[in-house]
Design an enzyme around this catalytic site. Structure first.
Site, PDB file in Angstrom:
ATOM      1  CE  LYS A 118      -4.340  -1.483   2.130  1.00 56.22           C
ATOM      2  NZ  LYS A 118      -5.205  -1.344   3.314  1.00 56.22           N
ATOM      3  CE  LYS A 199      -5.670  -8.156  -2.646  1.00 56.39           C
ATOM      4  NZ  LYS A 199      -5.815  -7.945  -1.235  1.00 56.39           N
ATOM      5  CE  LYS A 202     -10.820  -1.516  -0.984  1.00 52.55           C
ATOM      6  NZ  LYS A 202     -11.385  -2.092   0.192  1.00 52.55           N
TER       7      LYS A 202
HETATM    8  P1  AMP Z   1     -10.768  -5.303   1.715  1.00 52.00           P
HETATM    9  O1  AMP Z   1     -11.757  -4.933   0.680  1.00 52.00           O
HETATM   10  O2  AMP Z   1      -9.389  -5.487   1.159  1.00 52.00           O
HETATM   11  O3  AMP Z   1     -10.838  -4.410   2.910  1.00 52.00           O
HETATM   12  O4  AMP Z   1     -11.169  -6.754   2.219  1.00 52.00           O
HETATM   13  C1  AMP Z   1     -12.292  -7.057   2.995  1.00 52.00           C
HETATM   14  C2  AMP Z   1     -12.378  -8.549   3.219  1.00 52.00           C
HETATM   15  O5  AMP Z   1     -12.523  -9.230   1.979  1.00 52.00           O
HETATM   16  C3  AMP Z   1     -11.131  -9.148   3.876  1.00 52.00           C
HETATM   17  O6  AMP Z   1     -11.511 -10.206   4.732  1.00 52.00           O
HETATM   18  C4  AMP Z   1     -10.335  -9.672   2.726  1.00 52.00           C
HETATM   19  O7  AMP Z   1      -9.485 -10.721   3.081  1.00 52.00           O
HETATM   20  C5  AMP Z   1     -11.449 -10.167   1.802  1.00 52.00           C
HETATM   21  N1  AMP Z   1     -11.040 -10.096   0.390  1.00 52.00           N
HETATM   22  C6  AMP Z   1     -10.664  -8.974  -0.286  1.00 52.00           C
HETATM   23  N2  AMP Z   1     -10.368  -9.267  -1.563  1.00 52.00           N
HETATM   24  C7  AMP Z   1     -10.545 -10.615  -1.699  1.00 52.00           C
HETATM   25  C8  AMP Z   1     -10.410 -11.525  -2.803  1.00 52.00           C
HETATM   26  N3  AMP Z   1     -10.042 -11.112  -4.020  1.00 52.00           N
HETATM   27  N4  AMP Z   1     -10.677 -12.837  -2.575  1.00 52.00           N
HETATM   28  C9  AMP Z   1     -11.068 -13.266  -1.343  1.00 52.00           C
HETATM   29  N5  AMP Z   1     -11.217 -12.461  -0.275  1.00 52.00           N
HETATM   30  C10 AMP Z   1     -10.972 -11.142  -0.447  1.00 52.00           C
END
Ligand code: AMP
Ligand code: TRP
Length: 338
Positions: A118, A199, A202
């Site tokens: 990040k 992965k 957003k």
């Molecule tokens: P974030 O949007 O990065 O704050 O992630 C929120 C939750 O979604 C966290 O538990 C992440 O581990 C999960 N997460 C985010 N992106 C992925 C992805 N591509 N595949 C699986 N889990 C995800």
């Protein structure tokens, strides 16, 4: 520690950093949040304090916190059974963050790969971004959490939470439950639809790579139909050599409940066209009700804010007990009433 009726305690958080959660959030984490309510005493938090570790617009943040909460309700987080709340409404998180920050080694924090990723993308890196995982540990430890449902990308942060809990207990006597990560293997990492080696996210995905829960159904269909596959035209799971198709199979299987090998049988000899059309329908059908329910929750702002206040009160009752213990252990004076 488990609760009086001995259900395991579950805690998780999600940042309000976009207008919509995406399919990776949903399958990797949020579906488990909903399912775990059946067997656990759950606390779910919209972590707006984490969201200001990178530059932000106050109005947008405020709105996104509300939209995030509405989406969680729409997905099935039940405010009667679980505590759903906004992190900034429970000041104990920031207070425990300070104590845990003083237990965290500088080198230990420097090893966090998400910080490295990040900070490389920021013009200006803050101390808040550096200590982000410490605040995450505070979130978790305040609730004497047994299990933390997250996606694979959070594993390292969970390890830090475990280390901090164990270290604090070791130094000051038993204070915190040592939490465990709850990561479902099958959906641990949902991939970008256009760059399946990355992965879904957003921030790093292009507009077609990330499927948002609040996308219009036709937009969802388009994204699935234009997902990158390969030139073989064989619906077969092979994450290494057929990353795109394998990712679509994971999504299909997770949404339909049909095992991947059954799907391979079903689409044998049929090529990608049929497979993608069916998946496009399945995705649109599965997610459209979530978007509709989200809009309904957002239509009644007063009721939504009331639910969130109730959630924060429930959370604070638990968090303040843990914080009082930790204050005592480190030799602090208790906070005075105002
Ligand atoms: P974030 O949007 O990065 O704050 O992630 C929120 C939750 O979604 C966290 O538990 C992440 O581990 C999960 N997460 C985010 N992106 C992925 C992805 N591509 N595949 C699986 N889990 C995800
Ligand atoms: N870091 C998590 C993410 O990016 C969000 C988060 C903050 C969290 N505090 C948490 C997740 C506590 C689980 C538990 O997804």
């Amino acid at each position: 520690m488990t609760t009086a009726d001995s259900k395991p305690r579950v805690f998780s958080g999600i940042q309000p950093t976009s207008d919509s959660f995406h399919l990776g959030n949903y399958l990797g984490a949020l579906r488990q949040w909903v399912a775990l309510q059946e067997t656990s005493d759950a606390f779910y938090c919209v972590v707006d304090q984490h969201a200001i570790t990178v530059s932000h617009d106050p109005k947008v943040l405020h709105q996104r916190s509300r939209t995030s909460a509405a989406q969680l309700l729409a997905l099935g987080v039940d405010p009667e059974r679980s505590a759903l709340f906004i992190q900034s409404q429970v000041p104990e998180h920031a207070l425990l963050n300070w104590i845990l920050g003083c237990e965290t080694g500088f080198g230990e924090a420097s090893r966090m790969t998400q910080f490295k990723d990040k900070s490389a993308k920021q013009e200006r890196t803050t101390v808040g971004l550096f200590t982000y995982p410490v605040l995450q540990a505070a979130d978790i430890l305040l609730y004497q959490t047994d299990r933390v449902p997250v996606g694979e990308d959070q594993r390292q942060h969970l390890e830090l939470s475990r280390d901090l809990a164990a270290r604090f207990n070791n130094t000051y006597g038993r204070t915190f439950t040592v939490p465990e990560a709850y990561i479902l293997k099958e959906t641990a990492t949902i991939k970008d639809l256009t760059e399946p080696e990355k992965k879904m996210s957003k921030s790093s995905s292009g507009p077609r790579g990330c499927l948002n829960l609040l996308d219009e159904p036709n937009q969802m269909r388009k994204k699935i139909k234009s997902a990158v596959t390969d030139s073989e035209a064989e619906v077969r799971y092979d994450a290494e050599n057929k990353a795109g198709v394998s990712n679509l199979l994971v999504v299909y299987s997770a949404l339909s409940g049909t095992a991947i090998d059954k799907l391979e049988d079903e689409y044998r000899g049929k090529g990608y066209g049929d497979f993608k059309s069916d998946l496009a329908e399945l995705v649109a059908e599965s997610l459209e009700p979530i978007a509709r329910a989200t809009r309904e929750y957002l239509d009644d702002k007063a009721e939504l804010d009331r639910l969130l206040t109730k959630g924060a009160e429930k959370a604070r009752a638990v968090a303040s007990r843990t914080l009082a213990k930790a204050y005592k252990k480190v030799g602090f004076y208790p906070p005075v009433a105002n």
